[in-house]
Scaffold this motif. Structure first.
Motif, mmCIF file in Angstrom:
data_model
loop_
_atom_site.group_PDB
_atom_site.id
_atom_site.type_symbol
_atom_site.label_atom_id
_atom_site.label_comp_id
_atom_site.label_asym_id
_atom_site.label_seq_id
_atom_site.Cartn_x
_atom_site.Cartn_y
_atom_site.Cartn_z
ATOM 1 N N GLU A 142 0.414 -7.672 -0.249
ATOM 2 C CA GLU A 142 1.626 -7.333 -0.998
ATOM 3 C C GLU A 142 1.522 -5.936 -1.611
ATOM 4 N N LEU A 143 0.315 -5.556 -2.038
ATOM 5 C CA LEU A 143 0.121 -4.217 -2.589
ATOM 6 C C LEU A 143 0.361 -3.165 -1.519
ATOM 7 N N ALA A 144 -0.160 -3.398 -0.326
ATOM 8 C CA ALA A 144 0.041 -2.456 0.779
ATOM 9 C C ALA A 144 1.524 -2.338 1.124
ATOM 10 N N ALA A 145 2.214 -3.467 1.154
ATOM 11 C CA ALA A 145 3.634 -3.455 1.477
ATOM 12 C C ALA A 145 4.434 -2.700 0.417
ATOM 13 N N TYR A 146 4.055 -2.903 -0.855
ATOM 14 C CA TYR A 146 4.745 -2.221 -1.949
ATOM 15 C C TYR A 146 4.505 -0.707 -1.871
ATOM 16 N N ALA A 147 3.256 -0.310 -1.579
ATOM 17 C CA ALA A 147 2.938 1.116 -1.485
ATOM 18 C C ALA A 147 3.705 1.777 -0.345
ATOM 19 N N LYS A 148 3.851 1.081 0.767
ATOM 20 C CA LYS A 148 4.580 1.641 1.907
ATOM 21 C C LYS A 148 6.074 1.734 1.627
ATOM 22 N N ALA A 149 6.587 0.765 0.866
ATOM 23 C CA ALA A 149 8.020 0.773 0.540
ATOM 24 C C ALA A 149 8.358 1.769 -0.560
ATOM 25 N N ASN A 150 7.322 2.217 -1.282
ATOM 26 C CA ASN A 150 7.516 3.166 -2.391
ATOM 27 C C ASN A 150 6.534 4.327 -2.259
ATOM 28 N N PRO A 151 6.709 5.152 -1.244
ATOM 29 C CA PRO A 151 5.767 6.251 -1.014
ATOM 30 C C PRO A 151 5.693 7.210 -2.197
ATOM 31 N N ASN A 152 4.461 7.689 -2.451
ATOM 32 C CA ASN A 152 4.186 8.655 -3.525
ATOM 33 C C ASN A 152 4.440 8.116 -4.929
ATOM 34 N N LYS A 153 4.546 6.795 -5.052
ATOM 35 C CA LYS A 153 4.789 6.212 -6.367
ATOM 36 C C LYS A 153 3.517 5.704 -7.019
ATOM 37 N N LEU A 154 2.579 5.240 -6.221
ATOM 38 C CA LEU A 154 1.371 4.641 -6.767
ATOM 39 C C LEU A 154 0.239 5.645 -6.919
ATOM 40 N N SER A 155 -0.566 5.434 -7.945
ATOM 41 C CA SER A 155 -1.826 6.162 -8.124
ATOM 42 C C SER A 155 -2.870 5.139 -8.549
ATOM 43 N N TYR A 156 -4.118 5.467 -8.300
ATOM 44 C CA TYR A 156 -5.173 4.541 -8.729
ATOM 45 C C TYR A 156 -6.275 5.303 -9.446
ATOM 46 N N GLY A 157 -6.879 4.673 -10.435
ATOM 47 C CA GLY A 157 -7.974 5.279 -11.174
ATOM 48 C C GLY A 157 -9.303 4.723 -10.719
ATOM 49 N N SER A 158 -10.364 5.465 -11.016
ATOM 50 C CA SER A 158 -11.723 5.006 -10.725
ATOM 51 C C SER A 158 -12.683 5.649 -11.715
ATOM 52 N N ALA A 159 -13.946 5.261 -11.626
ATOM 53 C CA ALA A 159 -14.973 5.789 -12.527
ATOM 54 C C ALA A 159 -15.271 7.259 -12.289
ATOM 55 N N GLY A 160 -14.745 7.818 -11.204
ATOM 56 C CA GLY A 160 -14.983 9.228 -10.935
ATOM 57 C C GLY A 160 -15.086 9.499 -9.449
ATOM 58 N N PRO A 161 -14.932 10.743 -9.061
ATOM 59 C CA PRO A 161 -15.008 11.103 -7.646
ATOM 60 C C PRO A 161 -16.393 10.866 -7.071
ATOM 61 N N GLY A 162 -16.433 10.289 -5.884
ATOM 62 C CA GLY A 162 -17.708 10.044 -5.216
ATOM 63 C C GLY A 162 -18.394 8.762 -5.624
ATOM 64 N N THR A 163 -17.816 8.001 -6.553
ATOM 65 C CA THR A 163 -18.419 6.733 -6.962
ATOM 66 C C THR A 163 -18.081 5.650 -5.934
ATOM 67 N N MET A 164 -18.811 4.529 -6.012
ATOM 68 C CA MET A 164 -18.544 3.427 -5.097
ATOM 69 C C MET A 164 -17.127 2.900 -5.288
ATOM 70 N N ALA A 165 -16.650 2.887 -6.556
ATOM 71 C CA ALA A 165 -15.281 2.449 -6.816
ATOM 72 C C ALA A 165 -14.277 3.385 -6.141
ATOM 73 N N ASN A 166 -14.532 4.673 -6.195
ATOM 74 C CA ASN A 166 -13.684 5.652 -5.519
ATOM 75 C C ASN A 166 -13.656 5.385 -4.020
ATOM 76 N N LEU A 167 -14.829 5.117 -3.444
ATOM 77 C CA LEU A 167 -14.881 4.812 -2.013
ATOM 78 C C LEU A 167 -14.131 3.526 -1.698
#
Length: 327
Positions: A142-167
């Motif tokens: 459902e998240l993928a479908a929502y992101a495709k139906a609303n391009p450029n609307k979603l952003s996601y946070g993580s602990a930082g660039p290059g972290t496992m969460a970022n990957l």
């Protein structure tokens, strides 16, 4: 006495002195506080394990001062530990992100895995994809479908660039076919939790902790899936990425104890023995499970070194071709 007899006597005396010195050196350590560097901000997964270990190990090792050095996706604190005197009084609570991913992503990180002497692998922390409750998605599909139906609307946070969460976040984007979800890096996951709860960032990729599970159960965030093969003991109600339709979405962070590379063998041996006893303690393992980790048993110096080497061979080609940067 012949010359060769004198030489044998001298060599024998030196060997005896060396053997006598090694135990004494190990027994005299430590005689002051140990600094344990955590290359993340307070409250993150590394910080949790470091403080639990520091509390447990104050019996055999005395005072352990946990020092948070966040920033650069873990590079700043890890580089500081690598440059520290190899005397056993500065250690690193590091992870796959710090020793494997960051050097591969950033040639200017200032350190490599070979700059550290592995001591022990202690726990595994699993990444997860989660959203603010306002996002109309109850699972990854459902998240993928929502992101495709609303391009450029979603952003996601993580602990930082290059972290496992970022990957994990980038891997989801790739598998879901949603490349326009923008990454918002933080200096440690804890700094981004408030923004997720407030809805300032609608999506987050982070490693599971008891805090995040509590927020999920309270309805303040919605964890859609954990990026591992099996459900977690701390939250068996959470589906795995495979159950959510993305079996290739696997992102697990391995945490362990490390010292600067030239640290003397007797000190490394003592630290190895202490961490093995720590991991053998059922109470300590229960604390890890309660906090959201998977304890790892019987992985000492040699095994940890072999694991880091294998992870370098596995992840380096992936991150080199990913286009990700740590800064």
């Amino acid at each position: 006495m012949q010359r060769r007899d004198v030489l044998k006597l001298a060599l024998g005396s030196l060997a005896g002195a060396a053997l006598a010195t090694r135990p004494a050196f190990a027994q005299g350590y430590p005689d002051r506080a140990i600094r344990l560097i955590v290359p993340r901000s307070a409250g993150g997964v590394l910080d949790i394990v470091a403080r639990q270990f520091g509390e447990w190990a104050k019996g055999p090792l005395g005072t352990i001062v946990v020092e948070n050095q966040g920033g650069g996706g873990g590079i700043i604190g890890t580089a500081m530990a690598a440059r520290s005197a190899p005397d056993g009084y500065t250690l690193l609570l590091g992870s796959t992100s710090d020793l494997v991913l960051n050097p591969a992503l950033n040639p200017k990180a200032g350190y490599e895995a070979k700059d550290f002497a592995p001591i022990s692998t202690m726990a595994i922390s699993v990444a997860a994809i989660m959203v603010h409750p306002s996002v109309p998605a109850n699972d990854l599909k459902e998240l993928a479908a929502y992101a495709k139906a609303n391009p450029n609307k979603l952003s996601y946070g993580s602990a930082g660039p290059g972290t496992m969460a970022n990957l994990a976040g980038e891997l989801f984007k790739s598998l879901a076919g949603t490349p326009d979800i923008v990454h918002v890096p933080y200096k440690g996951a804890a700094g981004g939790y408030a923004d997720l709860i407030a809805g300032q960032v609608p999506m987050f990729a982070a490693n599971i902790t008891d805090q995040m599970v509590s927020l999920h159960r309270a309805g303040k965030v919605r964890i859609l899936a954990v990026a591992t093969e099996q459900r977690l003991a701390i939250a068996p109600e959470l589906p795995t990425s495979a159950e959510a339709g993305y079996p290739e979405l696997i992102a697990k962070l391995t945490l362990g104890l490390f010292a600067p590379a030239a640290t003397p063998e007797p000190i490394l041996e003592k630290l190895d023995q202490v961490t093995r006893k720590c991991m053998d303690d059922a109470g300590f393992r229960a604390q890890l499970v309660k906090a959201g980790f998977e304890p790892v048993l019987g992985i000492g110096r040699a095994e940890t070194a072999a694991f880091i080497d294998a992870e370098q061979k596995r992840w380096t080609p992936i991150v080199m071709s990913s286009g990700l940067k740590t800064q």
